[in-house]
Motif scaffolding. Structure first.
Motif, PDB file in Angstrom:
ATOM      1  N   GLU B  64       3.210   1.371   0.851  1.00 43.32           N
ATOM      2  CA  GLU B  64       2.541   0.075   0.997  1.00 43.32           C
ATOM      3  C   GLU B  64       3.540  -1.012   1.341  1.00 43.32           C
ATOM      4  O   GLU B  64       3.306  -1.814   2.247  1.00 43.32           O
ATOM      5  CB  GLU B  64       1.807  -0.278  -0.299  1.00 43.32           C
ATOM      6  CG  GLU B  64       0.322  -0.227  -0.132  1.00 43.32           C
ATOM      7  CD  GLU B  64      -0.408  -0.939  -1.250  1.00 43.32           C
ATOM      8  OE1 GLU B  64      -1.514  -0.526  -1.530  1.00 43.32           O
ATOM      9  OE2 GLU B  64       0.135  -1.899  -1.852  1.00 43.32           O
ATOM     10  N   ILE B  85      -2.049   0.612   9.161  1.00 38.25           N
ATOM     11  CA  ILE B  85      -3.176   0.398   8.240  1.00 38.25           C
ATOM     12  C   ILE B  85      -3.656   1.741   7.670  1.00 38.25           C
ATOM     13  O   ILE B  85      -3.961   1.858   6.485  1.00 38.25           O
ATOM     14  CB  ILE B  85      -4.353  -0.295   8.989  1.00 38.25           C
ATOM     15  CG1 ILE B  85      -3.942  -1.694   9.502  1.00 38.25           C
ATOM     16  CG2 ILE B  85      -5.590  -0.386   8.114  1.00 38.25           C
ATOM     17  CD1 ILE B  85      -3.814  -2.747   8.448  1.00 38.25           C
ATOM     18  N   ILE B  88      -1.535   2.968   4.826  1.00 38.40           N
ATOM     19  CA  ILE B  88      -1.866   2.296   3.555  1.00 38.40           C
ATOM     20  C   ILE B  88      -3.109   2.948   2.935  1.00 38.40           C
ATOM     21  O   ILE B  88      -3.137   3.271   1.744  1.00 38.40           O
ATOM     22  CB  ILE B  88      -2.107   0.779   3.764  1.00 38.40           C
ATOM     23  CG1 ILE B  88      -0.817   0.091   4.225  1.00 38.40           C
ATOM     24  CG2 ILE B  88      -2.638   0.138   2.482  1.00 38.40           C
ATOM     25  CD1 ILE B  88      -0.988  -1.385   4.540  1.00 38.40           C
ATOM     26  N   ARG B  89      -4.129   3.178   3.768  1.00 41.86           N
ATOM     27  CA  ARG B  89      -5.384   3.757   3.255  1.00 41.86           C
ATOM     28  C   ARG B  89      -5.185   5.166   2.717  1.00 41.86           C
ATOM     29  O   ARG B  89      -5.627   5.488   1.619  1.00 41.86           O
ATOM     30  CB  ARG B  89      -6.412   3.822   4.381  1.00 41.86           C
ATOM     31  CG  ARG B  89      -7.091   2.527   4.650  1.00 41.86           C
ATOM     32  CD  ARG B  89      -8.339   2.820   5.484  1.00 41.86           C
ATOM     33  NE  ARG B  89      -8.786   1.632   6.181  1.00 41.86           N
ATOM     34  CZ  ARG B  89      -9.568   1.654   7.245  1.00 41.86           C
ATOM     35  NH1 ARG B  89      -9.974   2.801   7.737  1.00 41.86           N
ATOM     36  NH2 ARG B  89      -9.948   0.531   7.804  1.00 41.86           N
TER      37      ARG B  89
END
Lengths: 239, 239
Positions: B64, B85, B88-89
């Motif tokens: 993160e 992104i 991160i998910r």
């Protein structure tokens, strides 16, 4: 021209804040109504909670898409980047809170035809009241960027976990007393677990507020108190 | 100079991919070992699973932080932004999978001293085998950016939910047959629920692969089949 860019940038951030605030309102309402529906055995209210979850899913998807567009177009730095990342995180937690409230509502429908002593439900209600307060406080703290009050919410999660542990044992005892309680109490166990997990998500939001304000993640261990994973109750104890 | 920037940018993205791959490996191992520990009543192995979760938490935090730094410094666009992104998910889902495996391991410790027919555990093991396969397939699909295979994983989640529903009823029946089964079966119920939720997180990862490849979120409803929320079993059915 530059001022125009700054203004529409601020608008983007304000839009995100407004959507998070709307999501928070929906999640709070869903949780309060799921709890009410459980106590009153109100399946109509439970169906309303189930239906409300769609709005939360739509809002979360919108927030995520807008946050990613904002990063791509405006290339925010420092606090603005943290605000955008925080919006993605908080919307994720609120969406999960909605799912958990919806799951409670589904269980209200499942147990609606089972006559059971109201007393057993009251423990879950008490726990739910505490978590609703946590959720309200953390949403207020997010709106006002109040890290102190976010820390308070974070600290209080241990008490919720302790309450869940005693409720877990109590429900197990009811099941052993009378097998007719088993199906009902199993659903209540999952309701209580859902409430406890909603508490975990409010703790996540409190951690995000800390990150938003400081740029750092809370390194210390959570005030976890999840002894119910180890709990067993011997048959005969409550019989 | 420009080439140097591009190179270190690629390095950043490769580092993210490597860390996700490491997280995937740890999460797979934790899940396999939690399941083994449950079947064999192996509390030593269960303790190893509990200890392994720390590594997953550290890796998620690192991913993160690095992803946010990458967005801030390199200002990625289009596919690179989506990749960041997505990292991160996916790291969020893998961290949750680790938590759920850890929770199963804690329950193994709780029920270690209770003599119970092995047969009851086998249903949970079967479900866990299926979900482990899903997890392996979705991690392979993420590494190779294979959307077709990600869709396959996504479709198969309905079968896991159906299996969970029948297991839920079966465990309820065992409890009604003999109150001595209640404490043990309640823990197994939560283990089965955890496995089902690990399945949900693999579905999330499949959706992220779709987003990564297309820039769009899967709009259609999930193949959800969670009738256990509505399930009740009458006492006497299995007695």
């Amino acid at each position: 021209m530059s001022e125009h860019i700054v203004t529409s940038y601020d608008n983007d951030l304000n839009d995100l804040r407004r959507s998070i605030s709307e999501m928070g309102g929906v999640a709070e309402k869903m949780m309060a109504e799921a709890s009410q529906a459980l106590v009153r055995r109100d399946t109509v209210l439970a169906q309303a909670v189930i239906a409300a979850d769609k709005r939360l899913d739509v809002l979360q998807r919108e927030i995520e898409e807008r946050a990613v567009l904002l990063i791509a177009r405006r290339q925010p730095l420092a606090i603005d980047l943290r605000e955008t990342i925080s919006a993605i995180r908080v919307s994720g937690d609120l969406e999960r809170i909605g799912d958990l409230a919806k799951n409670i509502a589904k269980r209200v429908v499942a147990i609606s035809d089972q006559a059971q002593p109201q007393k057993i439900v009251l423990g879950v209600q008490h726990m739910s009241d505490l978590v609703q307060e946590q959720l309200k406080d953390v949403l207020d703290a997010y709106a006002s960027r109040d890290t102190k009050s976010a820390h308070d919410v974070w600290e209080r999660d241990g008490a919720i976990d302790a309450l869940y542990n005693s409720l877990f044992r109590e429900l197990l005892t009811y099941m052993m007393e009378d097998p007719r309680n088993i199906s009902f109490c199993t659903h209540l166990l999952f309701c209580a677990k859902n409430v406890e997990r909603i508490g975990d998500h409010t703790t996540n939001i409190a951690e995000t507020i800390h990150y938003l304000a400081t740029g750092e993640t809370l390194a210390i261990e959570r005030p976890k108190n999840d002894a119910s994973n180890y709990a067993t109750v011997l048959p005969g104890v409550g019989a």
